[in-house]
Design a protein around this motif. Structure first.
Motif, PDB file in Angstrom:
ATOM      1  N   ASP A 134       0.828  -1.203   0.000  1.00 12.89           N
ATOM      2  CA  ASP A 134       0.000   0.000   0.000  1.00 12.89           C
ATOM      3  C   ASP A 134       0.866   1.259   0.000  1.00 12.89           C
ATOM      4  O   ASP A 134       0.543   2.242  -0.677  1.00 12.89           O
ATOM      5  N   ALA A 135       1.964   1.251   0.755  1.00 11.07           N
ATOM      6  CA  ALA A 135       2.840   2.424   0.789  1.00 11.07           C
ATOM      7  C   ALA A 135       3.496   2.652  -0.564  1.00 11.07           C
ATOM      8  O   ALA A 135       3.585   3.796  -1.046  1.00 11.07           O
ATOM      9  N   ALA A 136       3.964   1.574  -1.206  1.00  2.80           N
ATOM     10  CA  ALA A 136       4.567   1.720  -2.531  1.00  2.80           C
ATOM     11  C   ALA A 136       3.539   2.184  -3.556  1.00  2.80           C
ATOM     12  O   ALA A 136       3.839   3.003  -4.432  1.00  2.80           O
ATOM     13  N   ASN A 137       2.320   1.670  -3.439  1.00  2.00           N
ATOM     14  CA  ASN A 137       1.263   2.077  -4.367  1.00  2.00           C
ATOM     15  C   ASN A 137       0.938   3.553  -4.194  1.00  2.00           C
ATOM     16  O   ASN A 137       0.768   4.285  -5.182  1.00  2.00           O
ATOM     17  N   CYS A 138       0.834   4.022  -2.953  1.00  2.00           N
ATOM     18  CA  CYS A 138       0.538   5.436  -2.708  1.00  2.00           C
ATOM     19  C   CYS A 138       1.662   6.337  -3.208  1.00  2.00           C
ATOM     20  O   CYS A 138       1.399   7.420  -3.742  1.00  2.00           O
ATOM     21  N   LEU A 139       2.922   5.899  -3.032  1.00  2.00           N
ATOM     22  CA  LEU A 139       4.043   6.697  -3.539  1.00  2.00           C
ATOM     23  C   LEU A 139       4.018   6.780  -5.054  1.00  2.00           C
ATOM     24  O   LEU A 139       4.248   7.850  -5.636  1.00  2.00           O
ATOM     25  N   GLN A 140       3.723   5.669  -5.716  1.00  2.00           N
ATOM     26  CA  GLN A 140       3.648   5.661  -7.177  1.00  2.00           C
ATOM     27  C   GLN A 140       2.518   6.560  -7.660  1.00  2.00           C
ATOM     28  O   GLN A 140       2.667   7.294  -8.641  1.00  2.00           O
ATOM     29  N   VAL A 141       1.385   6.514  -6.983  1.00  2.00           N
ATOM     30  CA  VAL A 141       0.246   7.368  -7.347  1.00  2.00           C
ATOM     31  C   VAL A 141       0.603   8.842  -7.154  1.00  2.00           C
ATOM     32  O   VAL A 141       0.283   9.695  -7.995  1.00  2.00           O
ATOM     33  N   ALA A 142       1.279   9.164  -6.045  1.00  2.00           N
ATOM     34  CA  ALA A 142       1.650  10.559  -5.789  1.00  2.00           C
ATOM     35  C   ALA A 142       2.629  11.077  -6.831  1.00  2.00           C
ATOM     36  O   ALA A 142       2.502  12.211  -7.312  1.00  2.00           O
ATOM     37  N   VAL A 143       3.605  10.250  -7.205  1.00  2.00           N
ATOM     38  CA  VAL A 143       4.587  10.667  -8.218  1.00  2.00           C
ATOM     39  C   VAL A 143       3.902  10.894  -9.569  1.00  2.00           C
ATOM     40  O   VAL A 143       4.148  11.900 -10.255  1.00  2.00           O
ATOM     41  N   ALA A 144       3.038   9.953  -9.965  1.00  2.00           N
ATOM     42  CA  ALA A 144       2.336  10.095 -11.246  1.00  2.00           C
ATOM     43  C   ALA A 144       1.431  11.322 -11.244  1.00  2.00           C
ATOM     44  O   ALA A 144       1.344  12.049 -12.248  1.00  2.00           O
ATOM     45  N   THR A 145       0.764  11.585 -10.130  1.00  2.00           N
ATOM     46  CA  THR A 145      -0.121  12.753 -10.053  1.00  2.00           C
ATOM     47  C   THR A 145       0.675  14.054 -10.149  1.00  2.00           C
ATOM     48  O   THR A 145       0.275  14.986 -10.870  1.00  2.00           O
ATOM     49  N   CYS A 146       1.785  14.139  -9.428  1.00  2.00           N
ATOM     50  CA  CYS A 146       2.587  15.367  -9.455  1.00  2.00           C
ATOM     51  C   CYS A 146       3.189  15.623 -10.837  1.00  2.00           C
ATOM     52  O   CYS A 146       3.158  16.759 -11.341  1.00  2.00           O
ATOM     53  N   ILE A 147       3.722  14.575 -11.465  1.00  2.00           N
ATOM     54  CA  ILE A 147       4.307  14.751 -12.802  1.00  2.00           C
ATOM     55  C   ILE A 147       3.229  15.134 -13.812  1.00  2.00           C
ATOM     56  O   ILE A 147       3.419  16.045 -14.634  1.00  2.00           O
ATOM     57  N   GLY A 148       2.083  14.463 -13.759  1.00  2.00           N
ATOM     58  CA  GLY A 148       1.011  14.782 -14.695  1.00  2.00           C
ATOM     59  C   GLY A 148       0.477  16.192 -14.520  1.00  2.00           C
ATOM     60  O   GLY A 148       0.239  16.902 -15.507  1.00  2.00           O
ATOM     61  N   PHE A 191      -2.566   5.866 -16.308  1.00  2.64           N
ATOM     62  CA  PHE A 191      -2.108   5.070 -15.171  1.00  2.64           C
ATOM     63  C   PHE A 191      -3.061   5.192 -13.991  1.00  2.64           C
ATOM     64  O   PHE A 191      -3.394   4.197 -13.331  1.00  2.64           O
ATOM     65  N   LEU A 192      -3.495   6.407 -13.674  1.00  5.65           N
ATOM     66  CA  LEU A 192      -4.391   6.601 -12.534  1.00  5.65           C
ATOM     67  C   LEU A 192      -5.739   5.929 -12.760  1.00  5.65           C
ATOM     68  O   LEU A 192      -6.322   5.362 -11.833  1.00  5.65           O
ATOM     69  N   ILE A 193      -6.230   5.973 -13.990  1.00  7.62           N
ATOM     70  CA  ILE A 193      -7.518   5.342 -14.267  1.00  7.62           C
ATOM     71  C   ILE A 193      -7.418   3.824 -14.135  1.00  7.62           C
ATOM     72  O   ILE A 193      -8.318   3.166 -13.602  1.00  7.62           O
ATOM     73  N   GLY A 194      -6.314   3.243 -14.595  1.00 11.21           N
ATOM     74  CA  GLY A 194      -6.173   1.793 -14.553  1.00 11.21           C
ATOM     75  C   GLY A 194      -5.455   1.266 -13.333  1.00 11.21           C
ATOM     76  O   GLY A 194      -5.200   0.060 -13.256  1.00 11.21           O
ATOM     77  N   CYS A 195      -5.103   2.140 -12.376  1.00 10.32           N
ATOM     78  CA  CYS A 195      -4.354   1.690 -11.204  1.00 10.32           C
ATOM     79  C   CYS A 195      -5.252   0.870 -10.291  1.00 10.32           C
ATOM     80  O   CYS A 195      -6.340   1.322  -9.914  1.00 10.32           O
ATOM     81  N   PRO A 196      -4.843  -0.349  -9.900  1.00 12.36           N
ATOM     82  CA  PRO A 196      -5.651  -1.137  -8.967  1.00 12.36           C
ATOM     83  C   PRO A 196      -5.591  -0.547  -7.572  1.00 12.36           C
ATOM     84  O   PRO A 196      -4.517  -0.225  -7.058  1.00 12.36           O
ATOM     85  N   THR A 197      -6.748  -0.375  -6.941  1.00 14.49           N
ATOM     86  CA  THR A 197      -6.809   0.230  -5.612  1.00 14.49           C
ATOM     87  C   THR A 197      -7.233  -0.756  -4.544  1.00 14.49           C
ATOM     88  O   THR A 197      -7.485  -0.369  -3.407  1.00 14.49           O
ATOM     89  N   HIS A 198      -7.340  -2.051  -4.881  1.00 15.47           N
ATOM     90  CA  HIS A 198      -7.644  -3.063  -3.895  1.00 15.47           C
ATOM     91  C   HIS A 198      -6.918  -4.342  -4.288  1.00 15.47           C
ATOM     92  O   HIS A 198      -6.688  -4.596  -5.466  1.00 15.47           O
ATOM     93  N   THR A 199      -6.554  -5.126  -3.314  1.00 12.76           N
ATOM     94  CA  THR A 199      -5.847  -6.379  -3.540  1.00 12.76           C
ATOM     95  C   THR A 199      -6.711  -7.529  -3.086  1.00 12.76           C
ATOM     96  O   THR A 199      -7.509  -7.399  -2.149  1.00 12.76           O
ATOM     97  N   ASP A 200      -6.536  -8.659  -3.751  1.00 10.28           N
ATOM     98  CA  ASP A 200      -7.282  -9.863  -3.410  1.00 10.28           C
ATOM     99  C   ASP A 200      -6.510 -10.618  -2.340  1.00 10.28           C
ATOM    100  O   ASP A 200      -5.450 -11.163  -2.598  1.00 10.28           O
ATOM    101  N   LYS A 201      -7.036 -10.673  -1.145  1.00  7.78           N
ATOM    102  CA  LYS A 201      -6.360 -11.303  -0.022  1.00  7.78           C
ATOM    103  C   LYS A 201      -7.003 -12.623   0.356  1.00  7.78           C
ATOM    104  O   LYS A 201      -6.887 -13.090   1.472  1.00  7.78           O
ATOM    105  N   GLN A 202      -7.740 -13.233  -0.556  1.00  2.07           N
ATOM    106  CA  GLN A 202      -8.392 -14.459  -0.250  1.00  2.07           C
ATOM    107  C   GLN A 202      -7.515 -15.668  -0.461  1.00  2.07           C
ATOM    108  O   GLN A 202      -7.887 -16.781  -0.193  1.00  2.07           O
ATOM    109  N   SER A 203      -6.291 -15.497  -1.082  1.00  4.14           N
ATOM    110  CA  SER A 203      -5.411 -16.628  -1.341  1.00  4.14           C
ATOM    111  C   SER A 203      -4.769 -17.114  -0.047  1.00  4.14           C
ATOM    112  O   SER A 203      -4.593 -16.359   0.870  1.00  4.14           O
TER     113      SER A 203
END
Length: 203
Positions: A134-148, A191-203
């Motif tokens: 989640d932390a890596a995903n949020c950092l990637q989202v923040a970087v993409a948002t700022c650059i865009g 990237f933001l539109i297709g970014c997954p915001t939930h993970t499947d934890k049923q495995s």
């Protein structure tokens, strides 16, 4: 003095919005402001202005379609049924008991206590990995948002300044940078539109 209920409700609503949706909302706000401005102050004929207007229209249409999709509703709806904790079955509670009835166990296991350490170990290791993801995903989202947003605001400033003949937007170097920034904006929005915001934890 306690804060107003409306302010607390708005703050709670903003806290529940996913960072991806927050970034797209900021993008949409900037694009709508530029679109409204271009209606009342149309730019002159020019390849750079046309390229910038195209990326504004296509990005606004893509984000608007995302807001109408089920993916956006799923992100803001809250906790899904799959993420709810499983209920524990309590045997013998609330049922009439008969002292003369046989007390036989159903199943092939002697008891449910043996599996507790393995389950606890799995539960302890899963939140650490999910928190890191989640932390890596949020950092990637923040970087993409700022650059865009940086590229988009730069393009809009260039378009509006060239409209008033305050800067030149037709040179080869400027045209190449406009194309590159346009690609950056479309890539970040995609990237933001297709970014997954939930993970499947049923495995």
């Amino acid at each position: 003095m306690s804060p107003a209920p409306g302010r607390c409700g708005l703050r709670g609503l903003l806290d529940r919005i996913h960072p991806v949706d927050k970034g797209l909302l900021v993008f949409m706000l900037v694009l709508l402001i530029q679109s409204a401005y271009s209606i009342f102050c149309p730019a002159g004929a020019g390849q750079a202005a046309e390229d910038i207007d195209i990326i504004v229209r296509t990005s606004a249409a893509a984000i608007f379609g995302y807001f109408l999709s089920a993916n956006f509703i799923r992100h803001t709806a809250g906790q899904t049924p799959a993420s709810l904790p499983p209920r524990k079955l309590e045997t013998g509670k609330g049922l009439p008991t008969d002292p003369a009835a046989p007390m036989d166990r159903i199943g092939f296991s002697d008891g449910g206590q043996a599996a507790a350490p393995d389950t606890a170990g799995t539960a302890d290791s899963t939140p650490d990995s999910s928190a890191g993801d989640d932390a890596a995903n949020c950092l990637q989202v923040a970087v993409a948002t700022c650059i865009g947003l940086f590229c988009l605001v730069t393009l809009l400033v260039l378009r509006n300044l060239s409209q008033w003949d305050l800067t030149a937007a037709e040179s080869d170097s400027v045209a190449a940078t406009v194309v590159q920034f346009r690609d950056f904006v479309s890539g970040c929005v995609g990237f933001l539109i297709g970014c997954p915001t939930h993970t499947d934890k049923q495995s």
